[in-house]
Motif scaffolding. Structure first.
Motif, short mmCIF file in Angstrom:
data_model
loop_
_atom_site.label_atom_id
_atom_site.label_comp_id
_atom_site.label_asym_id
_atom_site.label_seq_id
_atom_site.Cartn_x
_atom_site.Cartn_y
_atom_site.Cartn_z
N ALA A 2 0.83 -1.19 0.00
CA ALA A 2 0.00 0.00 0.00
C ALA A 2 0.86 1.24 0.00
O ALA A 2 1.95 1.26 0.58
CB ALA A 2 -0.91 0.00 1.22
N GLU A 3 0.35 2.21 -0.66
CA GLU A 3 1.07 3.47 -0.75
C GLU A 3 0.89 4.26 0.55
O GLU A 3 -0.19 4.32 1.11
CB GLU A 3 0.52 4.27 -1.93
N ILE A 4 1.96 4.82 1.09
CA ILE A 4 1.90 5.58 2.32
C ILE A 4 1.79 7.05 1.95
O ILE A 4 2.71 7.62 1.35
CB ILE A 4 3.16 5.35 3.19
N SER A 5 0.67 7.63 2.31
CA SER A 5 0.46 9.04 1.99
C SER A 5 0.58 9.88 3.25
O SER A 5 0.58 9.36 4.37
CB SER A 5 -0.92 9.24 1.35
N ASN A 6 0.66 11.17 3.05
CA ASN A 6 0.74 12.09 4.19
C ASN A 6 -0.52 12.01 5.03
O ASN A 6 -0.48 12.16 6.25
CB ASN A 6 0.96 13.52 3.69
N GLU A 7 -1.66 11.78 4.38
CA GLU A 7 -2.92 11.69 5.12
C GLU A 7 -2.91 10.47 6.04
O GLU A 7 -3.39 10.55 7.18
CB GLU A 7 -4.10 11.60 4.14
N LEU A 8 -2.39 9.36 5.57
CA LEU A 8 -2.32 8.15 6.39
C LEU A 8 -1.39 8.37 7.59
O LEU A 8 -1.72 8.03 8.72
CB LEU A 8 -1.83 6.96 5.56
N ILE A 9 -0.27 8.99 7.35
CA ILE A 9 0.67 9.30 8.44
C ILE A 9 0.02 10.25 9.43
O ILE A 9 0.14 10.08 10.65
CB ILE A 9 1.98 9.91 7.87
N TYR A 10 -0.72 11.24 8.89
CA TYR A 10 -1.40 12.19 9.76
C TYR A 10 -2.42 11.48 10.65
O TYR A 10 -2.52 11.76 11.84
CB TYR A 10 -2.06 13.27 8.91
N GLU A 11 -3.19 10.57 10.10
CA GLU A 11 -4.20 9.83 10.87
C GLU A 11 -3.53 8.96 11.95
O GLU A 11 -4.00 8.90 13.09
CB GLU A 11 -5.05 8.94 9.95
N VAL A 12 -2.45 8.33 11.60
CA VAL A 12 -1.73 7.50 12.58
C VAL A 12 -1.17 8.38 13.69
O VAL A 12 -1.27 8.05 14.88
CB VAL A 12 -0.61 6.69 11.90
N LEU A 13 -0.60 9.51 13.34
CA LEU A 13 -0.06 10.42 14.35
C LEU A 13 -1.15 10.97 15.26
O LEU A 13 -0.96 11.15 16.46
CB LEU A 13 0.71 11.56 13.68
N LYS A 14 -2.35 11.25 14.70
CA LYS A 14 -3.46 11.70 15.53
C LYS A 14 -3.87 10.62 16.53
O LYS A 14 -4.14 10.91 17.69
CB LYS A 14 -4.66 12.08 14.65
N ALA A 15 -3.89 9.36 16.08
CA ALA A 15 -4.24 8.25 16.97
C ALA A 15 -3.19 8.09 18.07
O ALA A 15 -3.53 7.88 19.24
CB ALA A 15 -4.39 6.96 16.19
N VAL A 16 -1.91 8.23 17.69
CA VAL A 16 -0.82 8.13 18.67
C VAL A 16 -0.93 9.28 19.67
O VAL A 16 -0.77 9.08 20.89
CB VAL A 16 0.56 8.13 17.96
N GLN A 17 -1.25 10.47 19.19
CA GLN A 17 -1.38 11.62 20.07
C GLN A 17 -2.55 11.43 21.05
O GLN A 17 -2.44 11.76 22.23
CB GLN A 17 -1.57 12.88 19.24
N ALA A 18 -3.65 10.87 20.58
CA ALA A 18 -4.80 10.63 21.46
C ALA A 18 -4.45 9.61 22.54
O ALA A 18 -4.79 9.78 23.72
CB ALA A 18 -5.99 10.15 20.63
#
Length: 85
Positions: A2-18
């Motif tokens: 799967a292609e890793i996009s900035n949006e996917l990284i952003y969503e993962v970082l938001k989950a990690v931040q939560a």
């Protein structure tokens, strides 16, 4: 793959931040619980010291009474030990 996009990284970082915010909340909770336990332990320690001091006073009083009774028994010749006179 799967292609890793900035949006996917952003969503993962938001989950990690939560999750990190949840962990921080739990750490703060544990800190306050530990502080409460520490103050309770301090209170118990002070109570035990007070009890110890009071028992020391009772012990000293008992010793004085025992000495006084011994003197009275000797004067009245009531002691069980044979007199040396």
């Amino acid at each position: 793959m799967a292609e890793i996009s900035n949006e996917l990284i952003y969503e993962v970082l938001k989950a990690v931040q939560a999750r990190l915010a949840q962990v921080d909340g739990k750490v703060d909770e544990n800190k306050s619980d530990m502080m409460a336990l520490r103050s309770q332990m301090t209170a118990v320690h002070h109570d035990l010291l007070s009890i110890h001091q009071e028992l020391g006073g009772v012990h000293a009083t008992l010793i004085r009474h025992e000495q006084r009774l011994d003197r009275i028994e000797r004067r009245l010749e009531l002691s069980e030990a044979p007199s040396l006179v």
